[in-house]
Scaffold this motif. Structure first.
Motif, PDB file in Angstrom:
ATOM      1  N   THR A  38      57.212  33.528  47.510  1.00 43.64           N
ATOM      2  CA  THR A  38      58.400  33.286  48.318  1.00 43.64           C
ATOM      3  C   THR A  38      59.450  32.508  47.531  1.00 43.64           C
ATOM      4  O   THR A  38      60.642  32.793  47.625  1.00 43.64           O
ATOM      5  N   PHE A  39      59.028  31.539  46.735  1.00 38.28           N
ATOM      6  CA  PHE A  39      59.988  30.782  45.931  1.00 38.28           C
ATOM      7  C   PHE A  39      60.654  31.677  44.890  1.00 38.28           C
ATOM      8  O   PHE A  39      61.853  31.592  44.652  1.00 38.28           O
ATOM      9  N   GLY A 119      56.541  18.591  36.902  1.00 39.05           N
ATOM     10  CA  GLY A 119      55.414  18.826  37.805  1.00 39.05           C
ATOM     11  C   GLY A 119      55.572  20.133  38.562  1.00 39.05           C
ATOM     12  O   GLY A 119      54.605  20.882  38.750  1.00 39.05           O
ATOM     13  N   GLY A 120      56.790  20.436  38.986  1.00 40.83           N
ATOM     14  CA  GLY A 120      57.054  21.704  39.667  1.00 40.83           C
ATOM     15  C   GLY A 120      56.821  22.900  38.764  1.00 40.83           C
ATOM     16  O   GLY A 120      56.275  23.920  39.186  1.00 40.83           O
ATOM     17  N   PHE A 125      53.683  27.523  37.517  1.00 44.76           N
ATOM     18  CA  PHE A 125      53.005  28.293  36.473  1.00 44.76           C
ATOM     19  C   PHE A 125      51.544  28.538  36.853  1.00 44.76           C
ATOM     20  O   PHE A 125      51.047  29.661  36.762  1.00 44.76           O
ATOM     21  N   GLY A 126      50.874  27.498  37.305  1.00 46.93           N
ATOM     22  CA  GLY A 126      49.483  27.634  37.718  1.00 46.93           C
ATOM     23  C   GLY A 126      49.322  28.570  38.900  1.00 46.93           C
ATOM     24  O   GLY A 126      48.408  29.406  38.928  1.00 46.93           O
ATOM     25  N   ALA A 127      50.209  28.469  39.856  1.00 52.33           N
ATOM     26  CA  ALA A 127      50.133  29.335  41.032  1.00 52.33           C
ATOM     27  C   ALA A 127      50.362  30.801  40.655  1.00 52.33           C
ATOM     28  O   ALA A 127      49.653  31.688  41.105  1.00 52.33           O
ATOM     29  N   ARG A 128      51.363  31.037  39.810  1.00 54.41           N
ATOM     30  CA  ARG A 128      51.649  32.416  39.404  1.00 54.41           C
ATOM     31  C   ARG A 128      50.520  32.957  38.505  1.00 54.41           C
ATOM     32  O   ARG A 128      50.162  34.123  38.587  1.00 54.41           O
ATOM     33  N   LEU A 129      49.969  32.102  37.650  1.00 53.56           N
ATOM     34  CA  LEU A 129      48.864  32.505  36.794  1.00 53.56           C
ATOM     35  C   LEU A 129      47.634  32.910  37.612  1.00 53.56           C
ATOM     36  O   LEU A 129      46.917  33.844  37.278  1.00 53.56           O
ATOM     37  N   ALA A 130      47.446  32.214  38.722  1.00 51.91           N
ATOM     38  CA  ALA A 130      46.307  32.496  39.598  1.00 51.91           C
ATOM     39  C   ALA A 130      46.574  33.691  40.516  1.00 51.91           C
ATOM     40  O   ALA A 130      45.728  34.069  41.323  1.00 51.91           O
TER      41      ALA A 130
END
Length: 132
Positions: A38-39, A119-120, A125-130
């Motif tokens: 969504t972001f 931090g964002g 990055f972690g969310a998209r990588l997952a």
């Protein structure tokens, strides 16, 4: 004590309600809710206003289709719901520097903004990588 005047929710009740919402979401739509897509879509929608030809040429946006869908409404609902909850519990307080951040980084803006921005980046990055 009236439930609408409490200062905070029980984390157990809030967690159980969030879990129930997730189950209902999966049953109703067959999809899990999330926020990172969504972001990215919101950034694309904003960018499309200023540079539409660039957005239309990006493979990601061509594949995912820029739209306001149920997931976008969910993220907006989280924002709106948290604001309403804070106002109802009378716990809403606009503060230029939250005490926790001032203790950790001092009263200046640059260090806090830089840390929040980095931090964002790490979080997204972690969310998209997952995958979401």
């Amino acid at each position: 004590m009236n439930v609408f005047v409490r200062k905070s929710w029980s984390p157990y009740v809030a967690g159980a309600l969030a879990g129930l919402l997730l189950v209902l979401s999966v049953l109703a739509t067959g999809k899990y809710f999330g926020a990172s897509t969504t972001f990215v879509r919101s950034a694309g929608l904003i960018e499309q206003v200023f540079v539409p030809e660039r957005v239309q040429s990006m493979d990601y946006f061509v594949k995912t289709k820029l739209k306001i869908d149920w997931q976008w409404m969910f993220v907006f609902g989280v924002l709106l719901g948290s604001l309403v909850s804070a106002r109802i519990s009378r716990d809403f307080k606009a503060s230029p520097v939250p005490p926790m951040w001032e203790n950790a980084f001092g009263p200046g803006h640059a260090k806090r903004w830089g840390t929040a921005f980095l931090g964002g980046i790490v979080l997204m990055f972690g969310a998209r990588l997952a995958g979401g």
